[in-house]
Design an enzyme around this catalytic site. Structure first.
Site, PDB file in Angstrom:
ATOM      1  CE1 TYR A  91       1.173  -0.248   4.387  1.00 39.31           C
ATOM      2  CE2 TYR A  91       0.134   1.915   4.341  1.00 39.31           C
ATOM      3  CZ  TYR A  91       0.952   0.994   4.961  1.00 39.31           C
ATOM      4  OH  TYR A  91       1.564   1.312   6.143  1.00 39.31           O
ATOM      5  NE  ARG A  96       6.918   4.161   0.356  1.00 43.00           N
ATOM      6  CZ  ARG A  96       6.667   4.946   1.403  1.00 43.00           C
ATOM      7  NH1 ARG A  96       7.629   5.243   2.263  1.00 43.00           N
ATOM      8  NH2 ARG A  96       5.464   5.447   1.593  1.00 43.00           N
ATOM      9  NE  ARG A 139      -6.103 -19.428   4.044  1.00 43.93           N
ATOM     10  CZ  ARG A 139      -5.227 -20.348   4.468  1.00 43.93           C
ATOM     11  NH1 ARG A 139      -5.295 -21.590   4.042  1.00 43.93           N
ATOM     12  NH2 ARG A 139      -4.264 -20.009   5.323  1.00 43.93           N
ATOM     13  CG  HIS A 151       0.036 -21.062   2.368  1.00 45.86           C
ATOM     14  ND1 HIS A 151      -1.066 -21.815   2.705  1.00 45.86           N
ATOM     15  CD2 HIS A 151       0.383 -20.390   3.480  1.00 45.86           C
ATOM     16  CE1 HIS A 151      -1.368 -21.618   3.982  1.00 45.86           C
ATOM     17  NE2 HIS A 151      -0.496 -20.752   4.477  1.00 45.86           N
ATOM     18  CE  LYS A 167       3.300   3.234   3.204  1.00 45.58           C
ATOM     19  NZ  LYS A 167       3.438   3.223   4.656  1.00 45.58           N
ATOM     20  CG  LEU A 222       8.492   2.462   4.747  1.00 43.51           C
ATOM     21  CD1 LEU A 222       8.323   1.267   3.812  1.00 43.51           C
ATOM     22  CD2 LEU A 222       7.148   3.112   5.015  1.00 43.51           C
TER      23      LEU A 222
HETATM   24  N1  PDD Z   1       2.786   5.045   7.370  1.00 42.71           N
HETATM   25  N2  PDD Z   1       7.414   3.838   8.935  1.00 42.71           N
HETATM   26  C1  PDD Z   1       6.277   3.125   8.927  1.00 42.71           C
HETATM   27  C2  PDD Z   1       6.254   1.795   9.611  1.00 42.71           C
HETATM   28  C3  PDD Z   1       5.137   3.622   8.265  1.00 42.71           C
HETATM   29  O1  PDD Z   1       4.007   2.903   8.258  1.00 42.71           O
HETATM   30  C4  PDD Z   1       5.197   4.896   7.637  1.00 42.71           C
HETATM   31  C5  PDD Z   1       4.019   5.479   6.921  1.00 42.71           C
HETATM   32  C6  PDD Z   1       6.401   5.612   7.694  1.00 42.71           C
HETATM   33  C7  PDD Z   1       6.562   6.963   7.062  1.00 42.71           C
HETATM   34  O2  PDD Z   1       6.582   6.859   5.654  1.00 42.71           O
HETATM   35  P1  PDD Z   1       6.074   8.072   4.729  1.00 42.71           P
HETATM   36  O3  PDD Z   1       6.867   9.258   5.119  1.00 42.71           O
HETATM   37  O4  PDD Z   1       6.376   7.610   3.346  1.00 42.71           O
HETATM   38  O5  PDD Z   1       4.607   8.269   4.977  1.00 42.71           O
HETATM   39  C8  PDD Z   1       7.496   5.046   8.348  1.00 42.71           C
HETATM   40  C9  PDD Z   1       1.574   5.427   6.655  1.00 42.71           C
HETATM   41  C10 PDD Z   1       1.339   6.902   6.658  1.00 42.71           C
HETATM   42  C11 PDD Z   1       0.416   4.611   7.208  1.00 42.71           C
HETATM   43  O6  PDD Z   1       0.609   3.424   7.415  1.00 42.71           O
HETATM   44  O7  PDD Z   1      -0.672   5.145   7.398  1.00 42.71           O
END
Ligand code: PDD
Length: 291
Positions: free
Chosen positions: A33, A52, A100, A102, A149, A207
């Protein structure tokens, strides 16, 4: 005013939006996401977010759901249909729908794309930034690939709930060596006693936040000294300032970690300056997608 979502090729009323019960995102958290800020009706740092997203998809071998240009059109159309001026757009791609099992589904199974957009009051975020927020620390119990992510966020959910249960805003993860990795949904930063901005390198354990990337640029342009290195929870607790960054929090000062007050307990000048400058450096995407 009705809200709309985009689900696998159609704009549908948010209240009626649904995915199949055998979507692999639902059954295996097999998806990725992005969250992108909307400001003045424009997407902030769209290019980096889509870069990303494509990296996350490639790492997990999920096909791209559509071209960048087409995705740009969908994001804008959804922002428009929901009349979002300030807020965020959320997009999620999963490995699609299949019985479903894996292993990856049959070749040619289309990935599933869902996009939502919603308004978030700027005043709400600004209030947090002006007051500062508190954090707790929790052991980092996530997998090794937090650079992807993925929607697989259970440890993050539990950490954030632990923060809420403690009456605070964020939870900072620390690794087995006692070093801070990142927040449950944000990157973590400190400012040392001699004014050096410190954040953990993004090679491993965190991240690579888009806000983080832009902020490193902002700091350089403002002449703030930056060190990308690990820092311990103890160092953070004794720091002059601490703050978090993310697409929805931008720069938000942390004024307390566990039972330790940070600095003088008020938002620090470096965090405040960086927050003010952020949007002068972030990219605002044009209203029309160029792909
Ligand atoms: N979260 N680290 C983690 C674990 C995150 O989930 C996020 C972002 C960030 C910051 O990344 P960015 O600057 O690209 O938003 C760091 C989003 C906002 C969320 O899960 O809602």
């Amino acid at each position: 005013m009705p809200r709309f979502a985009y689900v696998n090729g159609r704009y549908v009323r948010h209240a009626d939006a649904a995915v199949h019960i055998e979507d692999r995102g639902y059954q295996f958290a097999d998806g990725v996401y992005e969250v992108c800020e909307i400001r003045d009706g424009l997407l902030i740092d769209e290019r980096r977010h889509i870069d990303r997203l494509e990296r996350s998809l490639a790492e997990l071998r999920i096909p791209k759901p559509m071209s960048r240009a087409a995705l740009g059109v969908v994001l804008r159309e959804l922002v428009r249909r929901n009349h979002v001026v300030d807020g965020l757009v959320y997009l999620q791609v999963t490995r699609g729908v299949a019985p479903r099992n894996h292993p990856f589904p049959a070749e040619g199974t289309p990935p599933a794309l869902v996009v939502t957009a919603r308004s978030v009051s700027r005043a709400y975020a600004d209030h947090h930034a002006e007051e500062g927020v508190a954090a707790i620390s929790v052991p980092d119990n996530r997998w090794d690939r937090v650079d992807i992510k993925t929607v697989s966020l259970l440890p993050n959910v539990l950490a954030k709930q632990a923060a809420r249960d403690a009456g605070v805003y964020e939870a900072w993860f620390y690794d087995a060596d006692g070093n801070v990795t990142e927040g449950s949904s944000t990157n973590a930063w400190i400012v040392t006693g001699d004014g050096v901005l410190v954040t953990r390198p993004a090679e491993h354990g965190i991240l690579r936040g888009i806000t983080r990337t832009v902020l490193l640029d902002v700091a350089a342009r403002l002449g703030i000294k930056v060190e990308e290195r690990k820092f311990s929870l103890e160092e953070a607790k004794g720091a002059r300032e601490a703050f978090i960054t993310g697409a929805t929090t931008i720069v938000t000062p942390i004024t307390k970690i566990d039972d330790r007050v940070i600095g003088n307990g008020a938002p620090g000048s470096v965090a405040t300056e960086l927050r003010k400058a952020f949007h002068d450096f972030a990219e605002r995407s044009p209203r029309w997608s160029h792909g």
